[in-house]
Design a protein around this motif. Structure first.
Motif, PDB file in Angstrom:
ATOM      1  N   GLY A   1       5.389 -49.673  -3.144  1.00 22.33           N
ATOM      2  CA  GLY A   1       5.736 -48.367  -2.822  1.00 22.33           C
ATOM      3  C   GLY A   1       5.980 -47.608  -4.194  1.00 22.33           C
ATOM      4  O   GLY A   1       6.688 -48.142  -4.929  1.00 22.33           O
ATOM      5  N   VAL A   2       5.746 -46.388  -4.357  1.00 26.60           N
ATOM      6  CA  VAL A   2       5.794 -45.638  -5.700  1.00 26.60           C
ATOM      7  C   VAL A   2       7.291 -44.917  -5.604  1.00 26.60           C
ATOM      8  O   VAL A   2       7.619 -44.278  -6.630  1.00 26.60           O
ATOM      9  CB  VAL A   2       4.760 -44.672  -5.910  1.00 26.60           C
ATOM     10  N   SER A   3       8.144 -45.095  -4.535  1.00 24.08           N
ATOM     11  CA  SER A   3       9.474 -44.249  -4.234  1.00 24.08           C
ATOM     12  C   SER A   3      10.075 -45.103  -3.493  1.00 24.08           C
ATOM     13  O   SER A   3       9.557 -45.821  -2.617  1.00 24.08           O
ATOM     14  CB  SER A   3       9.135 -42.819  -4.070  1.00 24.08           C
ATOM     15  N   ARG A   4      11.276 -44.923  -3.239  1.00 29.30           N
ATOM     16  CA  ARG A   4      12.235 -45.357  -2.281  1.00 29.30           C
ATOM     17  C   ARG A   4      11.679 -44.708  -0.849  1.00 29.30           C
ATOM     18  O   ARG A   4      11.827 -45.672  -0.030  1.00 29.30           O
ATOM     19  CB  ARG A   4      13.817 -45.034  -2.247  1.00 29.30           C
ATOM     20  N   PHE A   5      11.312 -43.726  -0.957  1.00 27.98           N
ATOM     21  CA  PHE A   5      10.754 -43.020   0.499  1.00 27.98           C
ATOM     22  C   PHE A   5       9.751 -43.736   0.911  1.00 27.98           C
ATOM     23  O   PHE A   5       9.407 -44.437   1.974  1.00 27.98           O
ATOM     24  CB  PHE A   5      10.498 -41.518   0.340  1.00 27.98           C
ATOM     25  N   GLY A   6       8.771 -44.049  -0.214  1.00 31.63           N
ATOM     26  CA  GLY A   6       7.515 -44.904   0.081  1.00 31.63           C
ATOM     27  C   GLY A   6       7.878 -46.443   0.663  1.00 31.63           C
ATOM     28  O   GLY A   6       7.011 -46.565   1.753  1.00 31.63           O
TER      29      GLY A   6
ATOM     30  N   GLU B   1       3.839 -35.195   0.243  1.00 29.90           N
ATOM     31  CA  GLU B   1       3.530 -35.768  -0.942  1.00 29.90           C
ATOM     32  C   GLU B   1       3.846 -37.264  -0.854  1.00 29.90           C
ATOM     33  O   GLU B   1       4.195 -37.910   0.140  1.00 29.90           O
ATOM     34  CB  GLU B   1       4.456 -35.111  -2.171  1.00 29.90           C
ATOM     35  N   GLY B   2       3.498 -37.909  -1.936  1.00 25.98           N
ATOM     36  CA  GLY B   2       4.231 -39.174  -2.387  1.00 25.98           C
ATOM     37  C   GLY B   2       5.319 -39.103  -3.299  1.00 25.98           C
ATOM     38  O   GLY B   2       6.320 -38.680  -2.792  1.00 25.98           O
ATOM     39  N   LEU B   3       4.906 -39.258  -4.510  1.00 29.90           N
ATOM     40  CA  LEU B   3       5.957 -38.624  -5.535  1.00 29.90           C
ATOM     41  C   LEU B   3       5.103 -38.136  -6.644  1.00 29.90           C
ATOM     42  O   LEU B   3       4.322 -38.830  -7.305  1.00 29.90           O
ATOM     43  CB  LEU B   3       7.002 -39.776  -6.051  1.00 29.90           C
ATOM     44  N   PRO B   4       4.999 -36.883  -6.741  1.00 28.98           N
ATOM     45  CA  PRO B   4       3.705 -36.209  -7.451  1.00 28.98           C
ATOM     46  C   PRO B   4       3.875 -36.467  -9.043  1.00 28.98           C
ATOM     47  O   PRO B   4       4.712 -36.142  -9.555  1.00 28.98           O
ATOM     48  CB  PRO B   4       3.876 -34.984  -7.092  1.00 28.98           C
ATOM     49  N   VAL B   5       2.912 -36.967  -9.826  1.00 24.44           N
ATOM     50  CA  VAL B   5       2.833 -37.205 -11.031  1.00 24.44           C
ATOM     51  C   VAL B   5       3.079 -35.841 -12.095  1.00 24.44           C
ATOM     52  O   VAL B   5       3.819 -35.752 -13.098  1.00 24.44           O
ATOM     53  CB  VAL B   5       1.640 -37.786 -11.525  1.00 24.44           C
ATOM     54  N   ALA B   6       2.439 -34.706 -11.308  1.00 27.47           N
ATOM     55  CA  ALA B   6       2.726 -33.628 -12.334  1.00 27.47           C
ATOM     56  C   ALA B   6       4.139 -33.218 -12.230  1.00 27.47           C
ATOM     57  O   ALA B   6       4.641 -32.597 -13.313  1.00 27.47           O
ATOM     58  CB  ALA B   6       1.944 -32.269 -11.350  1.00 27.47           C
ATOM     59  N   CYS B   7       4.945 -33.484 -11.190  1.00 32.30           N
ATOM     60  CA  CYS B   7       6.530 -33.227 -11.399  1.00 32.30           C
ATOM     61  C   CYS B   7       7.082 -34.096 -12.416  1.00 32.30           C
ATOM     62  O   CYS B   7       7.920 -33.524 -13.143  1.00 32.30           O
ATOM     63  CB  CYS B   7       7.027 -33.727  -9.970  1.00 32.30           C
ATOM     64  N   MET B   8       6.748 -35.257 -12.629  1.00 31.27           N
ATOM     65  CA  MET B   8       7.128 -36.219 -13.567  1.00 31.27           C
ATOM     66  C   MET B   8       6.698 -35.680 -15.010  1.00 31.27           C
ATOM     67  O   MET B   8       7.582 -35.785 -16.064  1.00 31.27           O
ATOM     68  CB  MET B   8       6.506 -37.634 -13.266  1.00 31.27           C
ATOM     69  N   GLU B   9       5.525 -35.142 -15.228  1.00 31.91           N
ATOM     70  CA  GLU B   9       5.012 -34.781 -16.448  1.00 31.91           C
ATOM     71  C   GLU B   9       5.706 -33.553 -16.760  1.00 31.91           C
ATOM     72  O   GLU B   9       6.179 -33.312 -18.037  1.00 31.91           O
ATOM     73  CB  GLU B   9       3.356 -34.438 -16.232  1.00 31.91           C
ATOM     74  N   SER B  10       5.940 -32.579 -15.923  1.00 28.59           N
ATOM     75  CA  SER B  10       6.536 -31.479 -16.268  1.00 28.59           C
ATOM     76  C   SER B  10       8.254 -31.716 -16.751  1.00 28.59           C
ATOM     77  O   SER B  10       8.541 -31.228 -17.699  1.00 28.59           O
ATOM     78  CB  SER B  10       6.772 -30.350 -15.088  1.00 28.59           C
TER      79      SER B  10
ATOM     80  N   ALA C   1       9.155 -35.941   1.072  1.00 28.39           N
ATOM     81  CA  ALA C   1       8.847 -37.422   0.674  1.00 28.39           C
ATOM     82  C   ALA C   1       9.855 -37.625  -0.414  1.00 28.39           C
ATOM     83  O   ALA C   1      11.000 -37.868  -0.313  1.00 28.39           O
ATOM     84  CB  ALA C   1       7.300 -37.504   0.207  1.00 28.39           C
ATOM     85  N   GLY C   2       9.184 -38.302  -1.525  1.00 31.26           N
ATOM     86  CA  GLY C   2       9.940 -39.102  -2.753  1.00 31.26           C
ATOM     87  C   GLY C   2      10.422 -37.787  -3.814  1.00 31.26           C
ATOM     88  O   GLY C   2      11.118 -38.018  -4.639  1.00 31.26           O
ATOM     89  N   ILE C   3       9.952 -36.598  -3.488  1.00 31.35           N
ATOM     90  CA  ILE C   3      10.455 -35.407  -4.300  1.00 31.35           C
ATOM     91  C   ILE C   3      11.936 -35.610  -4.879  1.00 31.35           C
ATOM     92  O   ILE C   3      12.297 -35.237  -6.045  1.00 31.35           O
ATOM     93  CB  ILE C   3       9.904 -34.063  -4.149  1.00 31.35           C
ATOM     94  N   PRO C   4      12.923 -35.370  -3.796  1.00 30.21           N
ATOM     95  CA  PRO C   4      14.196 -35.456  -4.122  1.00 30.21           C
ATOM     96  C   PRO C   4      14.784 -36.518  -5.045  1.00 30.21           C
ATOM     97  O   PRO C   4      15.879 -36.334  -5.407  1.00 30.21           O
ATOM     98  CB  PRO C   4      14.885 -35.313  -2.745  1.00 30.21           C
ATOM     99  N   GLU C   5      14.050 -37.698  -5.227  1.00 28.00           N
ATOM    100  CA  GLU C   5      14.305 -38.485  -6.213  1.00 28.00           C
ATOM    101  C   GLU C   5      13.996 -38.406  -7.649  1.00 28.00           C
ATOM    102  O   GLU C   5      14.726 -38.750  -8.378  1.00 28.00           O
ATOM    103  CB  GLU C   5      13.545 -39.706  -5.721  1.00 28.00           C
ATOM    104  N   LEU C   6      13.452 -37.100  -7.707  1.00 31.25           N
ATOM    105  CA  LEU C   6      13.328 -36.642  -9.042  1.00 31.25           C
ATOM    106  C   LEU C   6      13.881 -35.184  -9.190  1.00 31.25           C
ATOM    107  O   LEU C   6      14.442 -34.743 -10.306  1.00 31.25           O
ATOM    108  CB  LEU C   6      11.890 -36.373  -9.671  1.00 31.25           C
ATOM    109  N   VAL C   7      13.848 -34.433  -8.221  1.00 24.42           N
ATOM    110  CA  VAL C   7      14.089 -32.969  -8.232  1.00 24.42           C
ATOM    111  C   VAL C   7      15.366 -32.662  -7.666  1.00 24.42           C
ATOM    112  O   VAL C   7      15.671 -33.144  -6.347  1.00 24.42           O
ATOM    113  CB  VAL C   7      13.171 -32.153  -7.806  1.00 24.42           C
ATOM    114  N   ARG C   8      16.410 -32.256  -8.118  1.00 30.33           N
ATOM    115  CA  ARG C   8      17.822 -32.057  -7.569  1.00 30.33           C
ATOM    116  C   ARG C   8      18.313 -30.731  -8.111  1.00 30.33           C
ATOM    117  O   ARG C   8      18.306 -30.139  -9.158  1.00 30.33           O
ATOM    118  CB  ARG C   8      18.867 -32.955  -7.945  1.00 30.33           C
TER     119      ARG C   8
END
Length: 433
Positions: free
Chosen positions: A175-180, A305-314, A327-334
């Motif tokens: 899985g690519v995130s905790r949510f996944g 989503e899963g955990l979008p790569v565009a979010c990581m890139e930005s 999904a997994g977005i709150p693992e990166l965006v707070r």
């Protein structure tokens, strides 16, 4: 080893290419197998090189596919009929007999290629048809396999995709995130929970070694994603229309293409947004990187989503993100730390987030962007994540010291934004041995 992907390379799957290259730098020899060539012509030079290195099952003429089926049935009849039973079990869930017989034919080709290439391990990306083929190939006597699940498609229809059967047949699943991972636990037997591991999608030095550039003071927003219902782009146009009616000055560029393009074009015309909203189509990786650097904030109005790569890139380039809390977005965006988290499906929330991003100081944008960059460097370095995957493939512990540590020259001295994450506890299988 070999990688098996339905369409590879593809514009939206640069993370697979990065993962393969990182594994090769660790010493793995990686063969590329694809089911079919990409629907959309690749534009990135790196992707063009990957396409030239990939062997495609459906490039074969129909008589070659049928010949592969017959040869497998004759040489391994017991395994072949066991694979037919498995294909039928997938059919009963998904309701398409012809499609699953085609998957079986494709599996016979992958089995023959794997034998010829002496493949010891097959790794598939996405728990959809590529993993169905890998599962059938294994039942035909092919190599051990693993697969990475990204979501949301696998979690939208896990029964139809036979996700539990695939987990039961594989060596391990990623899985690519905790949510996944939590969703994989839902659809796997408890006895198979020990197979589930988290290996995040990662970025490489093309993002981590880029010189930092300050964000523009002008209100430039960027959105990246396929133009379909799932990504929520019509709501973004509606939010832009509301801001324009309120006489707010801004720029919005949407990178991507898809079935809703004509709909979005009509919406832009109806709301007279041609001067402030641009549909830019697909761009190369370097072009997207430049567009992120020229923007103030990335906007992601997705419903799933899963955990979008565009979010990581930005975030890696120091640009905070306005994103829906799915999904997994709150693992990166707070909110208040690396961007703004908003509820999905709300035009009002989108407008509020975009307005706040325009109103906060440049110093606050920089602070959130740097927090995001630290978070991505901490959790999404493809070199570190590829080592985790390599260890699983080799049967080593995740923290095996024989695998060299991440290059210290890329260490970020800034304090970690989020608490350290511990490895989830190992689950003890109850299967008999």
């Amino acid at each position: 080893m070999a990688y098996l992907v339905n369409q590879y390379p593809a514009i939206s799957t640069t993370f697979i290419r990065r993962e393969i290259h990182a594994l090769e730098r660790l010493g793995h020899s990686v063969i590329r197998y694809g089911i079919r060539r990409p629907w959309v012509q690749v534009v990135d030079p790196e992707d063009k090189r990957e396409e030239a290195r990939t062997r495609y099952v459906l490039d074969l003429p129909i008589y070659a596919l049928l010949g592969s089926v017959v040869a497998t049935a004759v040489s391994h009849p017991i395994r072949f009929f066991a694979a037919i039973r498995l294909a039928m079990s997938f059919y009963w869930s998904a309701g398409s007999l012809f499609r699953h017989l085609v998957y079986l034919a494709e599996a016979t080709v992958i089995k023959r290629w794997s034998d010829r290439d002496k493949i010891a391990h097959l790794h598939a990306h996405f728990g959809t048809n590529s993993t169905t083929v890998a599962t059938l190939c294994r039942h035909l006597g092919g190599p051990k396999f693993s697969f990475t699940v990204h979501g949301p498609e696998e979690f939208d229809r896990p029964v139809q995709l036979g996700l539990g059967k695939k987990i039961a047949s594989c060596e391990f699943v990623v899985g690519v995130s905790r949510f996944g991972c939590s969703q994989l636990y839902r659809w796997a037997d408890f006895a198979d929970w020990s197979k589930i591991h988290r290996v995040r999608c990662g970025l490489d030095e093309s993002y981590f070694d880029v010189a930092w550039t300050p964000p523009p003071s002008s209100p430039r927003f960027l959105a990246i994603g396929r133009l379909n219902e799932q990504k929520g782009m019509p709501l973004l146009i509606q939010a832009a229309a509301k801001l324009a009616r309120d006489a707010v000055s801004f720029e919005l560029t949407i990178v991507g293409d898809g079935p809703l393009r004509s709909t979005l074009e009509k919406m832009i015309q109806e709301h007279q947004l041609q001067s402030c909203v641009v549909l830019a189509g697909w761009k190369t990786g370097s072009e997207i990187q430049t567009m992120i650097q020229q923007s103030r904030v990335l906007v992601m109005p997705s419903f799933a989503e899963g955990l979008p790569v565009a979010c990581m890139e930005s975030l890696a380039l120091g640009r905070p993100v306005i994103a829906t809390a799915v999904a997994g977005i709150p693992e990166l965006v707070r909110s208040g730390v690396t961007g703004w988290l908003i509820p999905a499906g709300s035009v009002t929330a989108l407008c509020r987030g975009m307005t706040q991003a325009m109103e906060v100081s440049d110093e606050e944008i920089i602070r959130r962007g740097k927090n995001g960059a630290a978070r991505v460097r901490q959790c999404h370095d493809v070199r570190r994540e590829a080592k985790k995957l390599s260890n699983r493939i080799l049967g080593l512990p995740a923290s095996d010291k024989r695998i060299p540590s991440v290059d210290k020259s890329h260490h970020d001295p800034r304090p970690k934004v989020f608490p350290d994450e511990t490895t989830p506890p190992a689950f003890v299988s109850t299967k008999s041995t």
